[in-house]
Scaffold this active site. Sequence first.
Site, PDB file in Angstrom:
ATOM      1  N   ARG A  96       0.862  -1.029  -0.064  1.00  0.00           N
ATOM      2  CA  ARG A  96      -0.050  -0.651   0.130  1.00  0.00           C
ATOM      3  C   ARG A  96       0.878   1.273   0.553  1.00  0.00           C
ATOM      4  O   ARG A  96       2.020   1.941   0.485  1.00  0.00           O
ATOM      5  CB  ARG A  96      -1.363   0.106   1.333  1.00  0.00           C
ATOM      6  CG  ARG A  96      -1.617   0.991   1.672  1.00  0.00           C
ATOM      7  CD  ARG A  96      -2.704   1.322   2.360  1.00  0.00           C
ATOM      8  NE  ARG A  96      -3.397   1.070   3.339  1.00  0.00           N
ATOM      9  CZ  ARG A  96      -3.795   1.411   3.908  1.00  0.00           C
ATOM     10  NH1 ARG A  96      -5.532   1.895   4.335  1.00  0.00           N
ATOM     11  NH2 ARG A  96      -3.771   1.238   5.391  1.00  0.00           N
ATOM     12  N   ASP A 113      -5.062   4.264  14.082  1.00  0.00           N
ATOM     13  CA  ASP A 113      -3.604   4.637  13.748  1.00  0.00           C
ATOM     14  C   ASP A 113      -4.202   6.101  12.478  1.00  0.00           C
ATOM     15  O   ASP A 113      -5.271   6.734  13.097  1.00  0.00           O
ATOM     16  CB  ASP A 113      -3.852   4.069  11.819  1.00  0.00           C
ATOM     17  CG  ASP A 113      -5.021   3.462  11.352  1.00  0.00           C
ATOM     18  OD1 ASP A 113      -6.068   4.109  11.477  1.00  0.00           O
ATOM     19  OD2 ASP A 113      -5.169   2.220  11.105  1.00  0.00           O
TER      20      ASP A 113
END
Length: 542
Positions: A161, A442
Amino acid sequence: MAAPAISLANPPSGLEEAYNTLLTPPALKFISDIASHFDQRVEQLLNERILKKAHLDETRGLPDFSPETSHIRAGSWKVDPVPRRLRNRHLDLGDVSPANTTHFSLALQSCAQGIQTDFDDGHCPTWQTQLGGMFNIYKAVHGTLYNKMPSIEMLPVLMLRPRAWNMVEHNMLVNGKEVPGPIFDFGLLMFHTAKILHAKESGPFFYLSKLEGYKEARLWNDIFVFAEQKLGLRVGTIKATVLIENVFAAFEMHEILYELCTHSAGLNCGIWDYSASFINKLGNRPEFVLPDRSKYVNMQRHFLKSYMALTIKTCHGRGCHATGGMSATLLPQKQGLEYDRLMDAACKAKLVEILAGADGFMVYDVRLLKPMQQLFEMYAPSANQYHVLRPDVKVTRDDLLMMPSGGVTLAGLKHNIAVAVLFIESWLKGQGHFFYKGAIEDSATAEISRSQVWQWIRHRARLEDNNQLITFSLVKTLCLQFLDRQLQDNHNYGTTEQRKRLLMAAEIFRQLVTKSVFPEFITTYLSLANSFRVSPWHASKL
């Protein structure tokens, strides 16, 4: 045409081997060729985002399914089949920053189907972590990351990613401009790993973050073709799963798959970035005030349930995977009642997604892998659920835009403040995620946390506990109370530098929630801030 002019920062201390191995002249030329070839289109993409939001603000319009692309939605086309190793996508480990060597190595030794090898939500992009993470991937693909490492085809698939389009790489300039973060990440990963991964039927496979529509998917597809041709790979070798993390993209799922038809590995839906996008794009309007996420926002609320159902129906109708978001549950170290309670809650939540037709999802805690895989064995034992076509699903614009009812609790406000401040502090340390109250946090959870606080102040929301008005003064008081509690922890805040870092994080948070114009991404705001770029704490925390 003259060769692009490349400027590169010096290697970080201790990462000279990674720097010299990765940033070779051919690799830099490959990245610079992509950057210079697509420079104008990237600029156009970013400008179109601004113009679209401004137009909606001015006209008070709403996102909708476009009549201009109705022929795509009505067509009978399918995306190309995925290769063998992508047919079963039941479990990915999420938020695995490859810069964390221990975590990355443990993920590679797990029983997961895949690893979200992350330079986005779960990662902090310092020069040290970018090069350290890239070098760890390089070593994993070449079989040298740890002793007696099996060949890459025997390990979970790397779902790479790169950063999203809102991020830049400050340490590499091409023709005097900073390289877009996703181009730097994608280019370096492709150059050093694509041919090996392809030869071993293990890639190159990607997650694509924060796309806002099909034109952005078209840009990625063209970048894929450009890179494949440059490297002598067959067009269609790259496969990518698009994360539908933006409300605009939810109205263009068919079109996104169509643009990536030869490269698609389906779509993914998660809760917090997607929910935060409502505040980002429509948050100036009182009718789009999102209630307390801790109490009133979950995947069973109508707007999120509709979004997931539409993702499943769209993907399965086009012959590709529809996967869910990440279970952020972090189990206690020792088994017991709390361990069992958290395990049961996580499994129940994900079973709902399996029964809805999802082909897979992510977990953070490796101990959740086997219980979740047992759920698939019991309720959806085949490699995927393409056969679940969901003819019952008929999602309208109103379904996707229906805000859940509910208010704001004092506990929820305090939780959002804590998560946002601690995330900023984590970034100042060069870390992209942290643990808090039994869960992994996150940039996605930090995004929704700071966005909600900003919106509640802006729209003068009230606490349902006592009808108190949510003002900046209240938020500031609660923030100071949180700091006082944190600073009593001598283990984490025993030094002057640790306390200074936490106080700086709180100050940045206070800036974010009082901006007159909503900062679109917390990560962009931080990465452009001098306090982050010159942070003295990065190098010591790898």
